[in-house]
Write an enzyme that holds these catalytic residues in place. Structure first.
Site, mmCIF file in Angstrom:
data_model
loop_
_atom_site.group_PDB
_atom_site.id
_atom_site.type_symbol
_atom_site.label_atom_id
_atom_site.label_comp_id
_atom_site.label_asym_id
_atom_site.label_seq_id
_atom_site.Cartn_x
_atom_site.Cartn_y
_atom_site.Cartn_z
ATOM 1 N N CYS A 77 30.419 34.840 43.534
ATOM 2 C CA CYS A 77 31.619 35.310 42.830
ATOM 3 C C CYS A 77 32.414 34.112 42.336
ATOM 4 O O CYS A 77 32.481 33.066 42.990
ATOM 5 C CB CYS A 77 32.473 36.152 43.767
ATOM 6 S SG CYS A 77 33.909 36.880 42.955
ATOM 7 N N GLU A 125 40.225 39.378 31.474
ATOM 8 C CA GLU A 125 41.598 39.317 30.956
ATOM 9 C C GLU A 125 41.667 38.467 29.694
ATOM 10 O O GLU A 125 41.148 37.351 29.652
ATOM 11 C CB GLU A 125 42.521 38.739 32.032
ATOM 12 C CG GLU A 125 44.000 38.824 31.701
ATOM 13 C CD GLU A 125 44.853 38.519 32.932
ATOM 14 O OE1 GLU A 125 45.212 39.465 33.660
ATOM 15 O OE2 GLU A 125 45.139 37.330 33.170
ATOM 16 N N HIS A 153 36.443 37.413 36.004
ATOM 17 C CA HIS A 153 36.300 37.215 37.452
ATOM 18 C C HIS A 153 35.337 38.287 37.956
ATOM 19 O O HIS A 153 35.663 39.471 37.986
ATOM 20 C CB HIS A 153 37.669 37.361 38.136
ATOM 21 C CG HIS A 153 37.593 37.331 39.636
ATOM 22 N ND1 HIS A 153 38.543 37.927 40.447
ATOM 23 C CD2 HIS A 153 36.692 36.778 40.488
ATOM 24 C CE1 HIS A 153 38.228 37.738 41.712
ATOM 25 N NE2 HIS A 153 37.105 37.051 41.763
ATOM 26 N N ASN A 225 32.533 31.585 46.040
ATOM 27 C CA ASN A 225 31.879 32.108 47.254
ATOM 28 C C ASN A 225 30.455 31.547 47.291
ATOM 29 O O ASN A 225 29.544 32.133 46.717
ATOM 30 C CB ASN A 225 31.767 33.638 47.227
ATOM 31 C CG ASN A 225 33.079 34.351 47.443
ATOM 32 O OD1 ASN A 225 34.115 33.724 47.618
ATOM 33 N ND2 ASN A 225 33.048 35.674 47.412
ATOM 34 N N HIS A 279 41.491 29.660 45.017
ATOM 35 C CA HIS A 279 40.794 30.372 43.934
ATOM 36 C C HIS A 279 41.687 31.391 43.251
ATOM 37 O O HIS A 279 41.279 32.046 42.298
ATOM 38 C CB HIS A 279 39.525 31.031 44.467
ATOM 39 C CG HIS A 279 39.723 32.332 45.185
ATOM 40 N ND1 HIS A 279 40.661 32.509 46.178
ATOM 41 C CD2 HIS A 279 39.077 33.537 45.048
ATOM 42 C CE1 HIS A 279 40.573 33.766 46.630
ATOM 43 N NE2 HIS A 279 39.637 34.394 45.961
#
Length: 362
Positions: A77, A125, A153, A225, A279
């Site tokens: 991620c 976004e 994301h 991650n 993050h």
């Protein structure tokens, strides 16, 4: 030592300024990880918050043992960031909202849903540059403040989840000797999931930019991650990051909530702080508590507008409450902590225009 770096124990430290609120349970969980076998050092970031047993927003350094549970289920991620060709001067949020369309996939039992954002705190976004702090770096990376940007994301979707569930069913939460066959098998799956997650962000961006009839230039595509082998003082270690970006990446974007700013930063590598940084803003409220705290104060429609004037596309009635800006900490306190710890150079601040979660249906 900098006053934003708090020493919690001989193995655990935390980056947090006096303005940064950290939940006590998150600190307890951080201290618990410091006691794991062969753990050398753990470092909490200013967005530290409780997770399922282990906290989110931290880096963990171990020797000769890896801990898949510390990476979690969303292996790979991270954040992807693209500069689009859309002119800020011609911005119409109404037109953008109509054109962005729907990239949700129907439930075709396709295992990993490549090119979709997923639930939880994942999002895409559209953003605009609202402030430039370091014009030299901004220009060095050939960024254009007159164009809109796209932030994605997302992670490895069902793939990472399947890898962790298989791991837990076989070994529980215990670590694996790094030279064992089981560890090598996990590392191979981990690397595949990281690659899948990076590709997923690219495909999400491509699908959205196609809908918006624009081209895009990739600025960064980084993970928060993942597990990495590192050498410190000629010693070999395993660095686990769970909700922590890598200071080894050239550029990182640190987003706030959907109603807050994001910051483009250049990391500064500090081995003593495990070459990591925050993050994002970090949760303030647990997901299960959000609807109860907010539904008597805000309607679903009201939560589709933010204090910064941006719009939110989210037709999931639970998700829109769970991911409300009120559920997150202030991004400015996180950035301030990292500046005080001397781990970032802030390049620019970005303001959300349109936040895409899910259109609902297919």
């Amino acid at each position: 030592m900098d006053n934003s770096i708090q020493v919690l124990s001989d193995k655990a430290s935390l980056i947090a300024s006096k303005n940064t609120w950290i939940e006590g349970l998150a600190i307890q969980q951080l201290l618990t990880t410091a006691d794991l076998p062969n753990m050398v050092k753990v470092m909490g970031m200013p967005d530290l918050h409780p997770g399922k047993g282990y906290p989110i927003g931290a880096a963990y350094l171990s020797r000769e043992i890896i801990y898949p549970a510390l990476i979690g289920s969303d292996i790979g991620c991270g954040m992807g960031f693209w500069q689009t060709d859309i002119n800020l001067a011609k911005l119409s949020i109404d037109k953008l909202a109509k054109k962005i369309g729907n990239i949700d996939l129907p439930d075709t039992h396709h295992k990993y849903n490549l090119g979709t954002i997923g639930g939880g705190n994942h999002f895409a976004e559209i953003q605009k540059v609202s402030k430039i702090f370091d014009a030299t770096l901004f220009n060095h990376y050939q960024l254009n403040a007159e164009k809109l940007f796209l932030l994605v994301h997302s992670g490895s979707r069902g793939l990472g989840h399947a890898i962790l569930q298989n791991q837990l069913s076989r070994f529980g939460y215990q670590g694996l000797a790094d030279n064992s066959d089981d560890a090598l098998r996990y590392l191979e799956k981990h690397d595949n999931a990281v690659a899948f997650a990076q590709l997923n962000r690219q495909v999400v961006a491509d699908r959205l930019m196609t809908n918006l009839n624009t081209q895009g230039q990739e600025v960064l595509n980084v993970c928060h991650n993942f597990l990495q082998k590192v050498t410190i003082d000629k010693q070999s270690y395993w660095l686990h990051r769970k909700g922590a970006s890598s200071a080894m990446d050239e550029l990182v974007i640190v987003p706030g909530s959907r109603g807050d700013y994001s910051y483009l930063v250049k990391p500064i590598q500090r081995e003593d702080l495990l070459m990591s940084l925050a993050h994002g803003a970090g949760r303030k409220w647990r997901r299960a508590d959000c609807k109860g705290k907010l539904e008597n104060r805000y309607s679903m429609q009201e939560l589709k507008r933010t204090k910064l004037g941006s719009r939110v596309i989210c037709e999931d009635s639970s998700l829109i409450f769970e991911e409300a800006p009120q559920a997150y900490k202030s991004i400015d306190s996180v950035i301030e902590s990292m500046q005080q710890a001397n781990i970032v150079t802030v390049i620019a601040q970005l303001t959300p225009i349109l936040n895409y979660k899910t259109q609902g249906g297919h």
